[in-house]
Enzyme design. Structure first.
Site, PDB file in Angstrom:
ATOM      1  N   LYS A  51      10.988  -7.220  -3.662  1.00  0.00           N
ATOM      2  CA  LYS A  51      11.321  -6.608  -2.375  1.00  0.00           C
ATOM      3  C   LYS A  51      11.989  -7.639  -1.454  1.00  0.00           C
ATOM      4  O   LYS A  51      12.990  -7.361  -0.802  1.00  0.00           O
ATOM      5  CB  LYS A  51      10.052  -6.035  -1.709  1.00  0.00           C
ATOM      6  CG  LYS A  51       9.522  -4.787  -2.431  1.00  0.00           C
ATOM      7  CD  LYS A  51       8.138  -4.341  -1.960  1.00  0.00           C
ATOM      8  CE  LYS A  51       7.634  -3.191  -2.808  1.00  0.00           C
ATOM      9  NZ  LYS A  51       6.305  -2.691  -2.472  1.00  0.00           N
ATOM     10  N   GLN A  95       1.112  -4.249   0.827  1.00  0.00           N
ATOM     11  CA  GLN A  95       1.155  -4.051  -0.625  1.00  0.00           C
ATOM     12  C   GLN A  95      -0.221  -3.620  -1.127  1.00  0.00           C
ATOM     13  O   GLN A  95      -1.235  -4.241  -0.806  1.00  0.00           O
ATOM     14  CB  GLN A  95       1.614  -5.356  -1.315  1.00  0.00           C
ATOM     15  CG  GLN A  95       1.885  -5.216  -2.798  1.00  0.00           C
ATOM     16  CD  GLN A  95       3.045  -4.266  -3.119  1.00  0.00           C
ATOM     17  OE1 GLN A  95       3.991  -4.134  -2.353  1.00  0.00           O
ATOM     18  NE2 GLN A  95       2.965  -3.594  -4.258  1.00  0.00           N
ATOM     19  N   ASP A 118       6.712   2.562   4.237  1.00  0.00           N
ATOM     20  CA  ASP A 118       6.156   3.043   2.965  1.00  0.00           C
ATOM     21  C   ASP A 118       5.790   4.532   3.042  1.00  0.00           C
ATOM     22  O   ASP A 118       5.526   5.160   2.017  1.00  0.00           O
ATOM     23  CB  ASP A 118       4.870   2.263   2.643  1.00  0.00           C
ATOM     24  CG  ASP A 118       5.020   1.359   1.429  1.00  0.00           C
ATOM     25  OD1 ASP A 118       5.948   1.587   0.631  1.00  0.00           O
ATOM     26  OD2 ASP A 118       4.199   0.435   1.281  1.00  0.00           O
TER      27      ASP A 118
HETATM   28  N1  GUN Z   1       1.541  -0.529  -4.894  1.00  0.00           N
HETATM   29  C1  GUN Z   1       2.068   0.227  -5.880  1.00  0.00           C
HETATM   30  N2  GUN Z   1       3.135   0.925  -5.417  1.00  0.00           N
HETATM   31  C2  GUN Z   1       3.260   0.609  -4.132  1.00  0.00           C
HETATM   32  C3  GUN Z   1       4.179   1.002  -3.108  1.00  0.00           C
HETATM   33  O1  GUN Z   1       5.095   1.817  -3.302  1.00  0.00           O
HETATM   34  N3  GUN Z   1       3.993   0.441  -1.899  1.00  0.00           N
HETATM   35  C4  GUN Z   1       2.986  -0.432  -1.649  1.00  0.00           C
HETATM   36  N4  GUN Z   1       2.861  -0.902  -0.423  1.00  0.00           N
HETATM   37  N5  GUN Z   1       2.123  -0.814  -2.552  1.00  0.00           N
HETATM   38  C5  GUN Z   1       2.262  -0.293  -3.792  1.00  0.00           C
END
Ligand code: GUN
Length: 281
Positions: A51, A95, A118
């Site tokens: 990211k 996350q 998100d």
């Molecule tokens: N963990 C697994 N997929 C995701 C996601 O799309 N966003 C976040 N923040 N954590 C995750």
């Protein structure tokens, strides 16, 4: 059978995002993303690095707050509140998963919904289910963008979503319902999964189980969206669909890797740009 090439489409979207960021910067706005990463889950570290690298590629400012596994919930929330107030931060992402002693709902609930790139805050989840403008979760949003790119219309299609998680299945269901698909949503307690998948014009699957969807479960000409990510016994990344056999029977299919995965980060970038455009409004 046609491959839905998420790698190609996401590269195009990132090029477009880079141009948009350049324009925003010339108007005095540098989009900013804050990521909170707790503990040392190796997969989470890989995702966060990807990211961060993509932000750098397109010119978005990003900062990662790395916190130890034994951090308190209050400290995480304090950091989020600081980011909520920071005018240079447009998007905040925690996350997941968080360590078991942390209340995920409280942490996500402390993010300003206007910075919730998100799309996990209850406010955005509610807005999505009402069909209102909102931040939608990046993985299902990436699926929608991929379908759009290939002019696949969902109106009136019989759809089957396999997996009912908050991150993938439920928002996927809402996004396709908003496009007027007829939706079956299946999960671990579904009595007869194949009776649902066999009827479907389009199947979305994201549960993390290798070869869950086999050719006998798919009708001829169906569209297959594989959102699963697994490592097989040879260490190869594979999805939830028996690609080799199902691909002979379907009209479109997403490969793993190179299908839905790359679209997720492209959508995070788009959501961050969307948040930055609302700055000061
Ligand atoms: N963990 C697994 N997929 C995701 C996601 O799309 N966003 C976040 N923040 N954590 C995750």
């Amino acid at each position: 059978m046609q491959i839905l090439d998420g790698k190609r489409v996401s590269t195009k979207l990132k090029d477009e995002a880079q141009k948009e960021v350049t324009q925003l910067k010339s108007a005095g706005i540098t989009p900013g993303l804050a990521v909170i990463l707790v503990g040392d889950d190796p997969a989470s570290h890989i995702y966060v690095n990807m990211k961060q690298k993509t932000c750098e590629d397109v010119g978005i400012y990003s900062i990662v707050h790395k916190m130890p596994d034994d951090i308190s919930e209050e400290k995480i929330i304090e950091t989020i509140q600081m980011m909520n107030k920071n005018p240079n931060i447009d998007g905040i992402l925690v996350q997941l998963p968080l360590p078991p002693h942390i209340d995920e709902e409280r942490v996500i609930g402390s993010i300003d919904p206007n910075k919730d790139v998100d799309g996990f805050h209850p406010c955005n989840v509610g807005r999505l289910s009402l069909g209102m403008d909102c931040f939608a979760p990046c993985t299902p949003l990436g699926v929608m963008r991929l379908l759009k790119e290939y002019d696949i219309e969902l109106k009136g299609l019989d759809a089957c979503v396999v997996g009912a998680s908050n991150i993938v299945g439920k928002p996927m269901m809402n996004l396709i319902l908003n496009e007027f698909a007829t939706v079956d949503i299946c999960h671990i307690h579904t009595k007869d999964l194949s009776s649902h998948t066999k009827r479907a014009d389009i199947i979305f699957v994201g549960v993390g189980k290798i070869n869950l969807i086999t050719e006998d479960m798919v009708k001829d000409g169906a569209i297959i969206i594989d959102i699963g990510i697994n490592k097989n016994s040879e260490g190869k990344t594979v999805g939830d669909v028996d690609f080799e056999n199902v691909s002979k029977k379907c009209s479109y299919i997403t490969p793993v890797p190179g299908g839905v995965g790359p679209m997720t980060i492209a959508m995070l970038i788009n959501n961050t740009i969307k948040a930055a455009k609302k700055r000061g409004k």
